[in-house]
Design an enzyme around this catalytic site. Structure first.
Site, PDB file in Angstrom:
ATOM      1  N   HIS A 103       0.887  -1.168   0.000  1.00 55.06           N
ATOM      2  CA  HIS A 103       0.000   0.000   0.000  1.00 55.06           C
ATOM      3  C   HIS A 103       0.923   1.216   0.000  1.00 55.06           C
ATOM      4  O   HIS A 103       1.995   1.180   0.618  1.00 55.06           O
ATOM      5  CB  HIS A 103      -0.826   0.101   1.277  1.00 55.06           C
ATOM      6  CG  HIS A 103      -1.736  -1.043   1.557  1.00 55.06           C
ATOM      7  ND1 HIS A 103      -1.314  -2.185   2.187  1.00 55.06           N
ATOM      8  CD2 HIS A 103      -3.071  -1.212   1.331  1.00 55.06           C
ATOM      9  CE1 HIS A 103      -2.340  -3.005   2.329  1.00 55.06           C
ATOM     10  NE2 HIS A 103      -3.407  -2.451   1.811  1.00 55.06           N
ATOM     11  N   ASP A 106       2.455   2.067   3.247  1.00 57.12           N
ATOM     12  CA  ASP A 106       3.355   1.070   3.859  1.00 57.12           C
ATOM     13  C   ASP A 106       4.789   1.478   3.567  1.00 57.12           C
ATOM     14  O   ASP A 106       5.686   1.242   4.377  1.00 57.12           O
ATOM     15  CB  ASP A 106       3.204  -0.326   3.227  1.00 57.12           C
ATOM     16  CG  ASP A 106       1.810  -0.897   3.353  1.00 57.12           C
ATOM     17  OD1 ASP A 106       1.072  -0.475   4.252  1.00 57.12           O
ATOM     18  OD2 ASP A 106       1.478  -1.780   2.531  1.00 57.12           O
TER      19      ASP A 106
HETATM   20  C1  XLS Z   1      -7.722  -6.738   4.063  1.00 55.39           C
HETATM   21  C2  XLS Z   1      -7.150  -6.948   2.750  1.00 55.39           C
HETATM   22  C3  XLS Z   1      -5.983  -6.036   2.405  1.00 55.39           C
HETATM   23  C4  XLS Z   1      -5.768  -6.024   0.932  1.00 55.39           C
HETATM   24  C5  XLS Z   1      -4.959  -4.891   0.421  1.00 55.39           C
HETATM   25  O1  XLS Z   1      -8.475  -7.533   4.591  1.00 55.39           O
HETATM   26  O2  XLS Z   1      -6.799  -8.287   2.619  1.00 55.39           O
HETATM   27  O3  XLS Z   1      -4.845  -6.410   3.104  1.00 55.39           O
HETATM   28  O4  XLS Z   1      -5.164  -7.200   0.495  1.00 55.39           O
HETATM   29  O5  XLS Z   1      -5.517  -3.659   0.733  1.00 55.39           O
END
Ligand code: XLS
Ligand code: NI
Ligand code: NI
Length: 439
Positions: A103, A106
Site C-alpha cells: 500500500h 506502507d
Molecule cells: C484486508 C485486505 C488487504 C488487501 C490490500 O483484509 O486483505 O490487506 O489485500 O488492501
C-alpha cells in the site's frame, strides 16, 4: 544504501527436500521443479506483503505491537522508510522470492498534506527502484490505503461527501504513479470502507455508481500513462464495514460486468475473505475461473473457530490442494501471483519467525500443487467427473447444450423416456479418498 544486516545468521533459504531436518529450508517448494508444464516459480510468483511483514508489529484492538522491529527505530520518516526497505529487500532476497506488494503508506508514512505525501513517495520510490535494480525483485501489485485515515470513515470512492471522493482520487493517482514507476505488474483495489455500516443513512445504488465511476477514472488514467497491467478487485464480505460492496467473487463479477469493467479488472481472491463469506477458497476460485476472472491470490487462512480476518499463514494442505486443482484446470492466474497477505501471531516475536511463516506458506502451496497435479492425472478421478456429464456428450443432451431444444422438446424427451431415470451415484466419498491418497 543501507548495509546493516537485519536478519543476522539466516542464510538464503534453499530447497532441501522433505527428508531435510533444517527448519530454514524448503521441503516442497522447489522453484525450478517443473509441474504441469511450468516451474513452481512461474506458477506461483510468490510475493511478500509489505504491510504485514514490515509494518504491522502485532498490535490488535486490545493492545499495542509486540514485535519491536529493528528497522522501525528512526523518528525521521524518510530514514525509517529506507531502513524498512533495506529490511524488506534483505528478507525477500533471503527467501528467494521474486515479488513484493505494497500500500502507498506502507512504503513511507503519509505526510500532513498531499504535496508532502507526494514528495515522500517520490523519495522512497527512487530509493526502492535502486534496490529493485540491484536485486531483480519485482512489484506484483501496488494499492492505496484508502481505509485507515479517519477521513475515510464513511468510505473513500463511496463516501457521501464529494470532497472525500476527490481526495481518494488524488491518493489513488499517486499510488498508481508509484506502482507504474516501480514497474508494477498489476494494481489492486480493496474497498474495506466501500460499503455501509447502516442502511438507514446509505443510498446503496448511488454509492455503487460512484464506485464504478471512480474505478473507471483510475483505469483510464493508468491506461493513458501506458500501464498495461491488470486491475484487481479484492472481494471481502465485511470487516471493517458491516457490509462491503465487493462481498464475494460472484457479487464482484456482477458489479464489474454491470459497469463494463470486466476486461480491465479481474479478481484478487483471498482465502480468509472466502471463508468469512461462508465460502471455501476453492469455491471463490471456481466462480472466478468460470468467468476468466481468476486474477491473483492473497494467500492466508482464517481460524475456523472464529469470524475474523485473522490472516494466518497458509498451512492447510487439503485447502491448498483443492485450490490448486482449480488453479491448474484454469491454466493459472490472469496476470497475478500468490501474495502472502498473512501476519505472524502477536506472540511470535523472534525475527526468524517471519522465515518459518513464509517457508511454511510456500511449502503448503507447493505441496498443494503436487497433490492437485497427481489427482488431476489420476484416471480413476477424471473418469468419474467426466462420466457424470456423459449424457450431454451426444444425442439430445448435446442438442440441449447447443441451444437446439425448446421446453416442449424437453417435455417430449421426458415423456418418451420409457426406461425411467436411473439413480447415479455422485461418488463423493470415493473421490475424497483419492484426494486423501495423494495427500
Ligand atoms: C484486508 C485486505 C488487504 C488487501 C490490500 O483484509 O486483505 O490487506 O489485500 O488492501
Ligand atoms: Ni488481501
Ligand atoms: Ni484480508
Amino acid at each position: 544504501m543501507g548495509n546493516k544486516e537485519y536478519f543476522k545468521g539466516v542464510p538464503k533459504i534453499a530447497y532441501e527436500g522433505k527428508a531435510s531436518d533444517n527448519p530454514l529450508a524448503f521441503k516442497y517448494y522447489n522453484p525450478d521443479q517443473v509441474v504441469a508444464g511450468k516451474t513452481m516459480r512461474e506458477h506461483f510468483k510468490f510475493a511478500i506483503a509489505y504491510w504485514h511483514s514490515f509494518c504491522g508489529q502485532g498490535s490488535d484492538p486490545f493492545g499495542p505491537g509486540t514485535q519491536n522491529f529493528p528497522w522501525d527505530q528512526s523518528n525521521d520518516p524518510v530514514q525509517a522508510a529506507k531502513d524498512k526497505a533495506d529490511a524488506a529487500f534483505e528478507f525477500i532476497s533471503k527467501m528467494g522470492f521474486d515479488y513484493f506488494c505494497f500500500h502507498d503508506y506502507d512504503l513511507i508514512q503519509e505526510g500532513s498534506s498531499l504535496a508532502e505525501s507526494e514528495k515522500r513517495l517520490t523519495t522512497i520510490t527512487d530509493y526502492i527502484k535502486t534496490k529493485q535494480d540491484a536485486s531483480g525483485i519485482k512489484l506484483l501489485w501496488g494499492t492505496a490505503n484508502c481505509f485507515s485515515n479517519p477521513r475515510y470513515m464513511n468510505g473513500a470512492a463511496t463516501n457521501p461527501d464529494f470532497d472525500v471522493v476527490a481526495y481518494a482520487g488524488a491518493q489513488v493517482k499517486l499510488a498508481l504513479d508509484a506502482t507504474m514507476k516501480l514497474n508494477g505488474e498489476n494494481y489492486v483495489f480493496w474497498g474495506g470502507r466501500e460499503g455501509y455500516i447502516s442502511l438507514l443513512n446509505t443510498d446503496m445504488g448511488r454509492e455503487q455508481d460512484h464506485m464504478a465511476r471512480f474505478l473507471t477514472m483510475a483505469k483510464d488514467y493508468a491506461r493513458a500513462q501506458g500501464f498495461t497491467g491488470t486491475f484487481f478487485i479484492e472481494p471481502k464480505p465485511s470487516e471493517p464495514s458491516k457490509h462491503q460492496y465487493d462481498f464475494d467473487a460472484a457479487t464482484s463479477i456482477g458489479f464489474l460486468q454491470k459497469y463494463g469493467l470486466q476486461d480491465d479488472f479481474k479478481l484478487n481472491i483471498e482465502v480468509n475473505h472466502a471463508t468469512l463469506a461462508q465460502h471455501t477458497f476453492e469455491h471463490e476460485l471456481t466462480v472466478a475461473a468460470n468467468d476468466n476472472m481468476m486474477g491473483s491470490i492473497d494467500a492466508n487462512r482464517g481460524d475456523y473457530q472464529n469470524g475474523w480476518d485473522t490472516d494466518q499463514f497458509p498451512n492447510n494442505i487439503e485447502e491448498a490442494a483443492r485450490a490448486m486443482m482449480v488453479f491448474l484446470k484454469a491454466g493459472g492466474l490472469q496476470g497475478g501471483g500468490i501474495n502472502f497477505d498473512a501476519k505472524l501471531r502477536r506472540n511470535s516475536t523472534d525475527l526468524d519467525d517471519l522465515f518459518h511463516a513464509h517457508i511454511g506458506g510456500a511449502d503448503t502451496f507447493a505441496r498443494g500443487l503436487l497433490v492437485a497435479d497427481n489427482v488431476l492425472n489420476d484416471p480413476a478421478f477424471s473418469s468419474i467427473v467426466n462420466g457424470r456429464y456423459a449424457s450431454f456428450d451426444g444425442g439430445q443432451g448435446a442438442a440441449f447444450e447447443q441451444g437446439k431444444l425448446s421446453l416442449t422438446n424437453l417435455f417430449d424427451v421426458a415423456t418418451n423416456n420409457t426406461a425411467g431415470i436411473k439413480a447415479r451415484s455422485g461418488k463423493q466419498e470415493f473421490l475424497e479418498n483419492i484426494l486423501n491418497k495423494h495427500i
